[in-house]
Scaffold this active site. Structure first.
Site, PDB file in Angstrom:
ATOM      1  N   ARG A 212       0.669  -1.334   0.057  1.00 35.31           N
ATOM      2  CA  ARG A 212      -0.001   0.109   0.079  1.00 35.31           C
ATOM      3  C   ARG A 212       0.927   1.120  -0.152  1.00 35.31           C
ATOM      4  O   ARG A 212       0.422   2.095   0.710  1.00 35.31           O
ATOM      5  CB  ARG A 212      -0.712   0.140   1.274  1.00 35.31           C
ATOM      6  CG  ARG A 212      -1.791  -1.226   1.095  1.00 35.31           C
ATOM      7  CD  ARG A 212      -2.912  -1.322   0.251  1.00 35.31           C
ATOM      8  NE  ARG A 212      -3.867  -2.267   0.475  1.00 35.31           N
ATOM      9  CZ  ARG A 212      -3.701  -3.731  -0.147  1.00 35.31           C
ATOM     10  NH1 ARG A 212      -2.616  -3.800  -0.769  1.00 35.31           N
ATOM     11  NH2 ARG A 212      -4.487  -4.555   0.237  1.00 35.31           N
TER      12      ARG A 212
ATOM     13  N   SER B 144     -10.490   0.418   3.569  1.00 35.10           N
ATOM     14  CA  SER B 144      -9.746   0.232   4.705  1.00 35.10           C
ATOM     15  C   SER B 144      -9.208   1.413   5.243  1.00 35.10           C
ATOM     16  O   SER B 144      -8.382   2.165   4.405  1.00 35.10           O
ATOM     17  CB  SER B 144      -8.472  -0.654   4.498  1.00 35.10           C
ATOM     18  OG  SER B 144      -9.047  -1.929   3.940  1.00 35.10           O
TER      19      SER B 144
ATOM     20  N   GLU C  93      -4.067   4.506   6.351  1.00 32.21           N
ATOM     21  CA  GLU C  93      -3.838   3.988   4.680  1.00 32.21           C
ATOM     22  C   GLU C  93      -4.563   5.202   4.055  1.00 32.21           C
ATOM     23  O   GLU C  93      -3.945   5.690   2.930  1.00 32.21           O
ATOM     24  CB  GLU C  93      -4.702   2.816   4.451  1.00 32.21           C
ATOM     25  CG  GLU C  93      -4.502   2.403   2.870  1.00 32.21           C
ATOM     26  CD  GLU C  93      -5.185   1.191   2.562  1.00 32.21           C
ATOM     27  OE1 GLU C  93      -4.660   0.211   3.283  1.00 32.21           O
ATOM     28  OE2 GLU C  93      -5.913   1.270   1.799  1.00 32.21           O
TER      29      GLU C  93
HETATM   30  P1  FAD Z   1      -8.407   9.562  -4.709  1.00 33.07           P
HETATM   31  O1  FAD Z   1      -9.209   9.359  -3.435  1.00 33.07           O
HETATM   32  O2  FAD Z   1      -9.092  10.593  -5.801  1.00 33.07           O
HETATM   33  O3  FAD Z   1      -6.991  10.003  -4.487  1.00 33.07           O
HETATM   34  C1  FAD Z   1      -6.269   9.207  -3.335  1.00 33.07           C
HETATM   35  C2  FAD Z   1      -4.682   9.885  -3.346  1.00 33.07           C
HETATM   36  O4  FAD Z   1      -4.240   9.961  -4.638  1.00 33.07           O
HETATM   37  C3  FAD Z   1      -4.897  11.290  -3.037  1.00 33.07           C
HETATM   38  O5  FAD Z   1      -3.960  11.789  -2.205  1.00 33.07           O
HETATM   39  C4  FAD Z   1      -4.916  12.145  -4.387  1.00 33.07           C
HETATM   40  O6  FAD Z   1      -4.510  13.361  -4.530  1.00 33.07           O
HETATM   41  C5  FAD Z   1      -3.903  11.118  -5.035  1.00 33.07           C
HETATM   42  N1  FAD Z   1      -4.115  10.919  -6.572  1.00 33.07           N
HETATM   43  C6  FAD Z   1      -5.177  10.839  -7.121  1.00 33.07           C
HETATM   44  N2  FAD Z   1      -5.284  10.846  -8.419  1.00 33.07           N
HETATM   45  C7  FAD Z   1      -3.790  10.764  -8.890  1.00 33.07           C
HETATM   46  C8  FAD Z   1      -3.166  11.131  -9.924  1.00 33.07           C
HETATM   47  N3  FAD Z   1      -3.741  10.942 -11.153  1.00 33.07           N
HETATM   48  N4  FAD Z   1      -1.981  11.284  -9.642  1.00 33.07           N
HETATM   49  C9  FAD Z   1      -1.142  11.487  -8.643  1.00 33.07           C
HETATM   50  N5  FAD Z   1      -1.889  11.399  -7.253  1.00 33.07           N
HETATM   51  C10 FAD Z   1      -3.014  10.999  -7.447  1.00 33.07           C
HETATM   52  N6  FAD Z   1      -7.537   0.071  -2.013  1.00 33.07           N
HETATM   53  C11 FAD Z   1      -6.906  -0.894  -2.242  1.00 33.07           C
HETATM   54  O7  FAD Z   1      -5.685  -0.836  -2.414  1.00 33.07           O
HETATM   55  N7  FAD Z   1      -7.622  -2.077  -2.145  1.00 33.07           N
HETATM   56  C12 FAD Z   1      -8.906  -2.465  -1.994  1.00 33.07           C
HETATM   57  O8  FAD Z   1      -9.399  -3.449  -1.976  1.00 33.07           O
HETATM   58  C13 FAD Z   1      -9.615  -1.382  -1.827  1.00 33.07           C
HETATM   59  N8  FAD Z   1     -11.109  -1.509  -1.456  1.00 33.07           N
HETATM   60  C14 FAD Z   1     -11.667  -0.390  -1.424  1.00 33.07           C
HETATM   61  C15 FAD Z   1     -12.880  -0.509  -1.126  1.00 33.07           C
HETATM   62  C16 FAD Z   1     -13.862   0.510  -0.767  1.00 33.07           C
HETATM   63  C17 FAD Z   1     -15.194   0.531  -0.588  1.00 33.07           C
HETATM   64  C18 FAD Z   1     -13.269   1.833  -1.005  1.00 33.07           C
HETATM   65  C19 FAD Z   1     -14.388   3.119  -0.812  1.00 33.07           C
HETATM   66  C20 FAD Z   1     -11.941   2.193  -1.168  1.00 33.07           C
HETATM   67  C21 FAD Z   1     -11.191   1.008  -1.405  1.00 33.07           C
HETATM   68  N9  FAD Z   1      -9.664   0.964  -1.604  1.00 33.07           N
HETATM   69  C22 FAD Z   1      -9.111   0.017  -1.860  1.00 33.07           C
HETATM   70  C23 FAD Z   1      -9.138   2.437  -1.651  1.00 33.07           C
HETATM   71  C24 FAD Z   1      -9.255   3.216  -2.811  1.00 33.07           C
HETATM   72  O9  FAD Z   1     -10.223   2.577  -3.642  1.00 33.07           O
HETATM   73  C25 FAD Z   1      -7.843   3.139  -3.858  1.00 33.07           C
HETATM   74  O10 FAD Z   1      -6.841   3.646  -3.061  1.00 33.07           O
HETATM   75  C26 FAD Z   1      -8.008   3.916  -5.276  1.00 33.07           C
HETATM   76  O11 FAD Z   1      -6.921   3.728  -5.859  1.00 33.07           O
HETATM   77  C27 FAD Z   1      -8.339   5.375  -4.772  1.00 33.07           C
HETATM   78  O12 FAD Z   1      -8.391   5.738  -6.195  1.00 33.07           O
HETATM   79  P2  FAD Z   1      -9.047   7.303  -6.241  1.00 33.07           P
HETATM   80  O13 FAD Z   1      -9.180   7.464  -7.665  1.00 33.07           O
HETATM   81  O14 FAD Z   1     -10.597   7.443  -5.675  1.00 33.07           O
HETATM   82  O15 FAD Z   1      -8.067   8.209  -5.510  1.00 33.07           O
HETATM   83  P1  NAP Z   2      -9.977 -10.865   4.901  1.00 31.79           P
HETATM   84  O1  NAP Z   2      -9.968 -11.999   3.737  1.00 31.79           O
HETATM   85  O2  NAP Z   2     -10.931 -10.534   6.019  1.00 31.79           O
HETATM   86  O3  NAP Z   2      -8.390 -10.872   5.482  1.00 31.79           O
HETATM   87  C1  NAP Z   2      -8.105 -10.086   6.483  1.00 31.79           C
HETATM   88  C2  NAP Z   2      -6.553  -9.530   6.254  1.00 31.79           C
HETATM   89  O4  NAP Z   2      -5.743 -10.700   6.247  1.00 31.79           O
HETATM   90  C3  NAP Z   2      -6.518  -8.980   4.864  1.00 31.79           C
HETATM   91  O5  NAP Z   2      -6.637  -7.896   4.659  1.00 31.79           O
HETATM   92  C4  NAP Z   2      -5.207  -9.660   4.093  1.00 31.79           C
HETATM   93  O6  NAP Z   2      -4.292  -8.395   3.979  1.00 31.79           O
HETATM   94  C5  NAP Z   2      -5.010 -10.567   5.213  1.00 31.79           C
HETATM   95  N1  NAP Z   2      -4.938 -11.928   4.360  1.00 31.79           N
HETATM   96  C6  NAP Z   2      -6.112 -12.734   4.166  1.00 31.79           C
HETATM   97  N2  NAP Z   2      -5.890 -13.956   3.635  1.00 31.79           N
HETATM   98  C7  NAP Z   2      -4.586 -13.736   3.320  1.00 31.79           C
HETATM   99  C8  NAP Z   2      -3.525 -14.493   2.734  1.00 31.79           C
HETATM  100  N3  NAP Z   2      -4.047 -15.847   2.113  1.00 31.79           N
HETATM  101  N4  NAP Z   2      -2.332 -14.319   2.454  1.00 31.79           N
HETATM  102  C9  NAP Z   2      -1.976 -13.174   3.192  1.00 31.79           C
HETATM  103  N5  NAP Z   2      -2.749 -12.321   3.703  1.00 31.79           N
HETATM  104  C10 NAP Z   2      -4.180 -12.714   3.840  1.00 31.79           C
HETATM  105  O7  NAP Z   2     -10.010  -9.235   4.243  1.00 31.79           O
HETATM  106  P2  NAP Z   2     -10.771  -8.229   3.846  1.00 31.79           P
HETATM  107  O8  NAP Z   2     -11.045  -7.128   4.663  1.00 31.79           O
HETATM  108  O9  NAP Z   2     -12.142  -9.010   3.404  1.00 31.79           O
HETATM  109  O10 NAP Z   2     -10.148  -7.906   2.466  1.00 31.79           O
HETATM  110  C11 NAP Z   2     -10.040  -8.635   1.374  1.00 31.79           C
HETATM  111  C12 NAP Z   2      -9.160  -8.113   0.533  1.00 31.79           C
HETATM  112  O11 NAP Z   2      -9.547  -6.959  -0.122  1.00 31.79           O
HETATM  113  C13 NAP Z   2      -7.622  -7.924   0.998  1.00 31.79           C
HETATM  114  O12 NAP Z   2      -6.442  -8.240   0.299  1.00 31.79           O
HETATM  115  C14 NAP Z   2      -7.715  -6.664   1.358  1.00 31.79           C
HETATM  116  O13 NAP Z   2      -6.361  -5.958   1.324  1.00 31.79           O
HETATM  117  C15 NAP Z   2      -8.526  -5.992   0.400  1.00 31.79           C
HETATM  118  N6  NAP Z   2      -9.384  -4.561   0.748  1.00 31.79           N
HETATM  119  C16 NAP Z   2      -8.524  -3.332   0.689  1.00 31.79           C
HETATM  120  C17 NAP Z   2      -9.430  -2.566   1.154  1.00 31.79           C
HETATM  121  C18 NAP Z   2      -8.647  -1.120   1.144  1.00 31.79           C
HETATM  122  O14 NAP Z   2      -9.174   0.076   1.186  1.00 31.79           O
HETATM  123  N7  NAP Z   2      -7.322  -1.142   1.009  1.00 31.79           N
HETATM  124  C19 NAP Z   2     -10.621  -2.365   1.245  1.00 31.79           C
HETATM  125  C20 NAP Z   2     -11.235  -3.652   1.269  1.00 31.79           C
HETATM  126  C21 NAP Z   2     -10.572  -4.781   1.013  1.00 31.79           C
HETATM  127  P3  NAP Z   2      -3.962  -7.687   2.792  1.00 31.79           P
HETATM  128  O15 NAP Z   2      -4.833  -6.714   2.809  1.00 31.79           O
HETATM  129  O16 NAP Z   2      -2.544  -7.725   2.747  1.00 31.79           O
HETATM  130  O17 NAP Z   2      -4.502  -8.601   1.407  1.00 31.79           O
END
Ligand code: FAD
Ligand code: NAP
Length: 343
Positions: free
Chosen positions: A169, A243, A339
């Protein structure tokens, strides 16, 4: 230039531009559809000595106050094949494209690599920013390069995988180069003979419930969508930014200490000495899961997600996140890292 200045709007609500649904205002706002418009916006702000904030889908930000400067909303579109062989295809995708639409398009074409990242909200341009990832796959796994506009020189520069310094991340754009570049396109390499990754138990469970033994990339995508729709709040209904905290990676000695007091501590081995402990579990054990504080709170199905049920304030969500960090620190001696990008 005369025409371009009409692109800039004054005093705009950002409520529909952030998935927390926070009703802050931006003194100036401009959506850009090409790089020349983006340059115009940056120069306009520079002349007025205003800060700029680029937004894609606003799904990874917490806006705690009105924006004094100029919000630049990325509306760059376009997807093109830049290289193709029997095995692979390289796609150059404009930064304003919607990530999940790109995933669906690649699955339709039969090109594998991003299916585990189905239904992640937001734009393609923001995806490298925190090296988006889900279910065992990160964008760095398919990433070839990106182009980004340097906000000081107005030059477009290319970054390869190494230059992005991707981590968990993390990337250079979330650290040293934060606010210094605007990502205008991302090139990814996808496979025409994809290997399926079902390393996360939840995907395996859904596929076996459906009786699918030899899953396709479409099956994996549909399983991920099903799990996410069940577990995560839809921002269209409940404001959230996914998250709020990262999953901490800690020394095995810290895990052993927790295991002295708790049975069945979930953990995932990262190396001989490091394990990842789900932050959601730590927060739940600290008693926060499903807790409400007025209209904001902690999601009842996933404690890692903070929510705004409507009318909440960003500063209150930030305060809640700090209280959660303090109680996880007190109970487990683990410092949670945020995050989400807080402004
Ligand atoms: P924004 O929120 O618009 O911007 C995020 C940051 O990036 C800000 O600092 C902004 O200034 C900067 N930014 C935006 N665009 C650019 C650009 N073109 N160049 C440089 N900087 C920029 N993330 C995960 O990694 N995995 C997940 O599974 C995941 N699940 C999510 C589920 C939900 C329900 C939600 C709401 C979010 C989730 N996220 C997840 C977080 C999010 O979706 C990601 O981080 C996504 O990439 C953000 O994109 P955005 O365009 O909305 O960014
Ligand atoms: P989950 O399956 O309940 O698991 C909890 C956490 O344990 C996850 O965040 C994941 O880490 C880790 N995990 C689970 N299984 C794993 C494996 N086999 N090997 C290594 N790590 C493992 O998680 P969840 O909340 O439902 O999310 C599912 C996936 O979607 C995850 O990968 C999570 O990162 C992603 N997600 C991200 C966001 C976001 O905003 N960043 C929001 C929702 C979901 P990791 O996060 O490192 O994968």
């Amino acid at each position: 230039m005369g025409d371009s200045s009409q692109l800039i709007q004054k005093d705009v609500s950002l409520q529909s531009y952030n998935t927390f649904g926070l009703d802050v205002r931006s003194a100036h706002f401009m959506a850009f559809q090409d790089v020349e418009q983006l340059k115009f916006g940056l120069k306009w702000a520079d002349e007025k000595q205003l800060d700029t904030l680029v937004l894609g889908g606003g799904s990874n930000v917490l806006l705690t106050q009105d924006v004094e400067g100029l919000v630049l909303k990325n509306d760059l579109t376009g997807i093109s094949v830049v290289e193709e062989s029997d095995e692979f295809v390289s796609l150059k995708v404009a930064g304003g494209e919607v990530w999940h639409d790109l995933v669906l398009y690649t699955i339709d074409q039969g090109w594998g690599g991003v299916e585990n990242m189905s239904l992640i909200p937001g734009s393609v341009g923001a995806a490298p920013m925190q090296n988006i990832g889900a279910y065992g796959v990160e964008i760095k796994d398919v990433f070839e390069s990106l182009e980004a506009l340097n906000v000081e020189t107005f030059e477009v520069e290319a970054f390869d995988n190494e230059a992005c310094q991707f981590g968990y991340r993390e990337s250079v754009f979330k650290r040293e180069l934060k606010g210094k570049y605007i990502i205008t396109s991302v090139t990814i390499k996808l496979s025409k003979a994809p290997e399926i990754n079902v390393s996360y138990g939840a995907i395996k469970d859904v596929l076996s419930e459906k009786g699918i033994a030899q899953p396709t990339i479409k099956d994996v995508s549909e399983a991920v969508i099903q799990i996410r729709q069940f577990k995560l709040p839809d921002p269209a209904e409940i404001g959230n930014s996914g998250s709020f905290f990262k999953n901490p990676v800690v020394h095995t000695q810290i895990l052993a200490r927790i295991q002295d007091n708790f049975d069945n501590v979930p953990h995932y081995v990262q190396s001989d000495s490091q394990v990842k402990v789900p932050a959601g579990w730590l927060i739940e054990q600290a008693g926060w899961k499903g807790k409400k504080r007025g209209v904001i709170g902690v999601h009842d199905k996933q404690a890692l997600v903070l929510v705004n049920h409507g009318g909440g304030r960003g500063q209150d969500i930030k305060n809640l996140s700090e209280d959660i960090k303090a109680s996880v620190m007190e109970k487990f001696n683990i410092q949670l890292e945020t995050e989400v990008n807080i402004y």
